[in-house]
Motif scaffolding. Structure first.
Motif, PDB file in Angstrom:
ATOM      1  N   ARG A 262      -6.602  -8.697   5.030  1.00  0.00           N
ATOM      2  CA  ARG A 262      -8.027  -8.533   4.690  1.00  0.00           C
ATOM      3  C   ARG A 262      -8.529  -7.159   5.115  1.00  0.00           C
ATOM      4  NH1 ARG A 262      -7.250 -13.718   4.529  1.00  0.00           N
ATOM      5  NH2 ARG A 262      -8.029 -14.587   2.574  1.00  0.00           N
ATOM      6  N   ARG A 263      -8.013  -6.659   6.235  1.00  0.00           N
ATOM      7  CA  ARG A 263      -8.384  -5.290   6.631  1.00  0.00           C
ATOM      8  C   ARG A 263      -7.900  -4.292   5.582  1.00  0.00           C
ATOM      9  NH1 ARG A 263     -11.427  -4.790  11.704  1.00  0.00           N
ATOM     10  NH2 ARG A 263     -11.854  -6.998  11.764  1.00  0.00           N
ATOM     11  N   LEU A 264      -6.715  -4.554   5.055  1.00  0.00           N
ATOM     12  CA  LEU A 264      -6.184  -3.643   4.030  1.00  0.00           C
ATOM     13  C   LEU A 264      -7.090  -3.670   2.798  1.00  0.00           C
ATOM     14  CD1 LEU A 264      -3.977  -1.745   2.995  1.00  0.00           C
ATOM     15  CD2 LEU A 264      -2.784  -3.738   2.102  1.00  0.00           C
ATOM     16  N   VAL A 265      -7.481  -4.872   2.391  1.00  0.00           N
ATOM     17  CA  VAL A 265      -8.362  -4.990   1.221  1.00  0.00           C
ATOM     18  C   VAL A 265      -9.682  -4.255   1.491  1.00  0.00           C
ATOM     19  CG1 VAL A 265      -9.716  -6.614  -0.127  1.00  0.00           C
ATOM     20  CG2 VAL A 265      -7.340  -7.127   0.397  1.00  0.00           C
ATOM     21  N   ASP A 266     -10.230  -4.457   2.712  1.00  0.00           N
ATOM     22  CA  ASP A 266     -11.484  -3.774   3.069  1.00  0.00           C
ATOM     23  C   ASP A 266     -11.308  -2.262   3.028  1.00  0.00           C
ATOM     24  OD1 ASP A 266     -12.864  -6.042   3.386  1.00  0.00           O
ATOM     25  OD2 ASP A 266     -12.818  -6.083   5.576  1.00  0.00           O
TER      26      ASP A 266
ATOM     27  N   CYS B  80       0.858  -1.179   0.000  1.00  0.00           N
ATOM     28  CA  CYS B  80       0.000   0.000   0.000  1.00  0.00           C
ATOM     29  C   CYS B  80       0.892   1.227   0.000  1.00  0.00           C
ATOM     30  CB  CYS B  80      -0.898  -0.008   1.238  1.00  0.00           C
ATOM     31  SG  CYS B  80      -1.835   1.501   1.428  1.00  0.00           S
ATOM     32  N   SER B  81       0.600   2.142  -0.913  1.00  0.00           N
ATOM     33  CA  SER B  81       1.511   3.279  -1.080  1.00  0.00           C
ATOM     34  C   SER B  81       1.293   4.365  -0.030  1.00  0.00           C
ATOM     35  CB  SER B  81       1.332   3.863  -2.484  1.00  0.00           C
ATOM     36  OG  SER B  81      -0.035   4.064  -2.747  1.00  0.00           O
ATOM     37  N   SER B  82       0.218   4.263   0.759  1.00  0.00           N
ATOM     38  CA  SER B  82      -0.050   5.320   1.736  1.00  0.00           C
ATOM     39  C   SER B  82       0.273   4.856   3.160  1.00  0.00           C
ATOM     40  CB  SER B  82      -1.519   5.738   1.639  1.00  0.00           C
ATOM     41  OG  SER B  82      -1.981   6.187   2.884  1.00  0.00           O
ATOM     42  N   PRO B  83       1.327   5.418   3.780  1.00  0.00           N
ATOM     43  CA  PRO B  83       1.689   5.010   5.149  1.00  0.00           C
ATOM     44  C   PRO B  83       0.551   5.282   6.140  1.00  0.00           C
ATOM     45  CG  PRO B  83       3.389   6.402   4.174  1.00  0.00           C
ATOM     46  CD  PRO B  83       2.236   6.438   3.250  1.00  0.00           C
ATOM     47  N   GLU B  84      -0.229   6.357   5.916  1.00  0.00           N
ATOM     48  CA  GLU B  84      -1.329   6.668   6.842  1.00  0.00           C
ATOM     49  C   GLU B  84      -2.336   5.531   6.827  1.00  0.00           C
ATOM     50  OE1 GLU B  84      -0.687   8.974   4.274  1.00  0.00           O
ATOM     51  OE2 GLU B  84       0.786  10.008   5.529  1.00  0.00           O
ATOM     52  N   LEU B  85      -2.639   5.052   5.616  1.00  0.00           N
ATOM     53  CA  LEU B  85      -3.621   3.971   5.503  1.00  0.00           C
ATOM     54  C   LEU B  85      -3.078   2.702   6.172  1.00  0.00           C
ATOM     55  CD1 LEU B  85      -6.373   3.210   4.485  1.00  0.00           C
ATOM     56  CD2 LEU B  85      -5.368   2.527   2.331  1.00  0.00           C
ATOM     57  N   VAL B  86      -1.786   2.450   5.988  1.00  0.00           N
ATOM     58  CA  VAL B  86      -1.185   1.272   6.618  1.00  0.00           C
ATOM     59  C   VAL B  86      -1.296   1.390   8.142  1.00  0.00           C
ATOM     60  CG1 VAL B  86       0.969   0.049   7.013  1.00  0.00           C
ATOM     61  CG2 VAL B  86       0.384   0.791   4.709  1.00  0.00           C
ATOM     62  N   ASP B  87      -1.008   2.583   8.669  1.00  0.00           N
ATOM     63  CA  ASP B  87      -1.127   2.794  10.118  1.00  0.00           C
ATOM     64  C   ASP B  87      -2.534   2.469  10.589  1.00  0.00           C
ATOM     65  OD1 ASP B  87       1.427   3.560  10.045  1.00  0.00           O
ATOM     66  OD2 ASP B  87       1.147   5.604  10.786  1.00  0.00           O
ATOM     67  N   GLU B  88      -3.514   2.962   9.831  1.00  0.00           N
ATOM     68  CA  GLU B  88      -4.910   2.730  10.175  1.00  0.00           C
ATOM     69  C   GLU B  88      -5.236   1.234  10.172  1.00  0.00           C
ATOM     70  OE1 GLU B  88      -8.311   4.503   7.818  1.00  0.00           O
ATOM     71  OE2 GLU B  88      -7.056   6.253   8.259  1.00  0.00           O
ATOM     72  N   VAL B  89      -4.724   0.570   9.136  1.00  0.00           N
ATOM     73  CA  VAL B  89      -5.032  -0.852   8.981  1.00  0.00           C
ATOM     74  C   VAL B  89      -4.402  -1.682  10.102  1.00  0.00           C
ATOM     75  CG1 VAL B  89      -4.598  -2.863   7.527  1.00  0.00           C
ATOM     76  CG2 VAL B  89      -5.471  -0.778   6.511  1.00  0.00           C
TER      77      VAL B  89
END
Lengths: 273, 179
Positions: free
Chosen positions: B85-89, B45-54
């Motif tokens: 799966r959380r990342l996919v969601d 995932c190219s967005s670190p913020e999204l990864v943190d959230e996930v």
């Protein structure tokens, strides 16, 4: 646990996202099985980031868990804030729903005993959802009322969200009661358009008065008009084809009125009756 | 929380303790498993913020559903299953990936990596490295990450049909190279 380990350089490159695909795939397969190499990655990850995420996790773990209606709504794609609003609607709490269901069950039973009571049931059916709408905004019962007064949240939006939620829950209950009726099945659906019309009228009136008063006015008018017609046996006057078209027109008219005035009216959620 | 004497308990024992509400065990599990999860998801995932959230979501889920671990296999693999799966969601919920994920462009394999790959994968690693980034991303999502076709499609931001055709092409190429 294997004796083979990723060498420090491979771990460094993988942790920094600089590993080529073959190495990365190899490393990931190995990491799943090797605690030593997993630990070795930790030193390449920003500690502040790890701490920051930990605090967020702890905050969420400590926060009260949303109730299951809220989680269901969130799963259906409803926003967190909207889900909370719907879940906090007083009408949607168990006792109220039980109350509505209980009254209707009693009415259905009575309707089977006496033909005239059947007509009264039709008169009473729209009042269930209507009362639900009123309760949703009755100041003393709404746990979010104080917050709602202070929050810069569009009143009309709140009104519509909650009304929709109330209707979504109460209409099926009333419909189930209608299906349990003896006789022709059109009766089971005859109250739907009047209910829609009354609700839309009440919503339109809420620009002028508080929700509870608006619903009370509409409900009183309905009872005053419908009871005599039903008792006199002229059910067609309130539920016949012509009447249904009239109710549809009222519902559409009320909806249009709401849409047109949505930017100019203030919904008086603050003062409750 | 990171400067603590190491906890002697195994991951599975930590999970059992978490079921009983042991916050210390949870902190230890987090300390052990957050870093690699962060890195592994970060590669997808190219967005670190999204990864943190996930990863946040993932560990909240671990805390709440620790009792659902069936006791088989590695705890790490279980956590990865939740995380991916959380990342996919999260990607499905609207924020589309910045662009089609065909990570790790600019491949250049050093001698020592050849050795590494030979140990873990033999010729497979080399064959994998020779695939185009598009095909490789699909192989990675379905074979290595254990996602279904639909999930892989969401992760990579391409239609499920494309995942299938790319997977077919990748399989044919790998078969050819390994024959």
């Amino acid at each position: 646990m294997t004796v083979w380990h990723l060498d420090p350089e491979a771990i460094r490159r993988y942790a920094r996202g600089a590993a080529p695909p073959g190495l990365a795939a190899s490393a990931e397969a190995h990491l799943m099985r090797c605690a030593t190499c997993r630990d070795a990655i930790a030193s390449h990850v920003d500690t502040r980031r790890v701490e920051a995420i930990w605090h967020e996790v702890v905050d969420r773990v400590d926060a009260p868990r949303p109730s299951w209606p809220e989680r269901m709504l969130a799963r259906l794609g409803v926003g967190e804030a909207t889900a909370r609003l719907v879940a906090a609607t007083p009408t949607l709490r168990g006792p109220w729903l039980l109350g509505i269901a209980g009254v209707l069950a009693l009415a259905v039973w009575a309707a089977q005993v006496d033909e005239r009571l059947l007509r009264m049931l039709l008169v009473a059916a729209p009042l269930g959802p209507l009362a639900g709408v009123a309760v949703a905004f009755a100041g003393g019962l709404d746990p979010t009322r104080e917050i709602g007064l202070a929050a810069p949240y569009p009143g009309l939006r709140l009104l519509l969200i909650r009304t929709a939620a109330v209707l979504a829950v109460t209409v099926p209950i009333v419909a189930a009661a209608g299906l349990a009726l003896p006789g022709s099945h059109w009766l089971a659906a005859a109250w739907l358009l009047p209910t829609a019309a009354l609700t839309c009228t009440a919503l339109a009136l809420m620009a002028r008065m508080t929700p509870v008063v608006a619903v009370a006015v509409v409900a009183a008018a309905w009872v005053l008009v419908a009871t005599p017609t039903a008792m006199a046996g002229h059910l067609d006057l309130a539920f016949g084809v012509g009447a249904q078209i009239f109710w549809l027109a009222v519902a559409v008219g009320g909806g249009l009125w709401l849409a047109v005035t949505r930017n100019t009216v203030t919904i008086k959620l603050g003062r409750s009756a | 929380m990171l400067t603590r004497p190491p906890d002697p308990r195994a991951d599975s024992q930590l999970l059992a303790a978490i079921v009983d509400g042991d916050r210390e065990a949870f902190a230890e599990l987090y300390r052990r498993h957050l870093p690699w999860l962060l890195v592994r998801l970060g590669r997808r995932c190219s967005s670190p913020e999204l990864v943190d959230e996930v990863v946040q979501d993932t560990f909240v889920a671990v805390w709440r559903s620790a009792g659902r671990w069936d006791g088989r296999g590695e705890v790490a693999a279980w956590i990865w299953g939740i995380g991916i799966r959380r990342l996919v969601d999260a990607l499905r919920r609207g924020r589309p990936p910045a662009d089609e994920l065909t990570e790790f462009a600019g491949v250049e394999t050093s001698a020592e990596e050849h050795v590494l790959l030979a140990v873990q994968y033999g010729d497979v690693g080399a064959a994998l490295a020779s695939l185009s980034p598009e095909l490789r991303a699909v192989v990675q999502a379905t074979v290595l990450d254990g996602l279904t076709t639909r999930e892989a499609a969401r992760l990579l931001g391409i239609p499920p049909g494309t995942v299938k055709t790319r997977m077919m092409r990748a399989r044919a190429l790998l078969r050819e190279r390994l024959a």
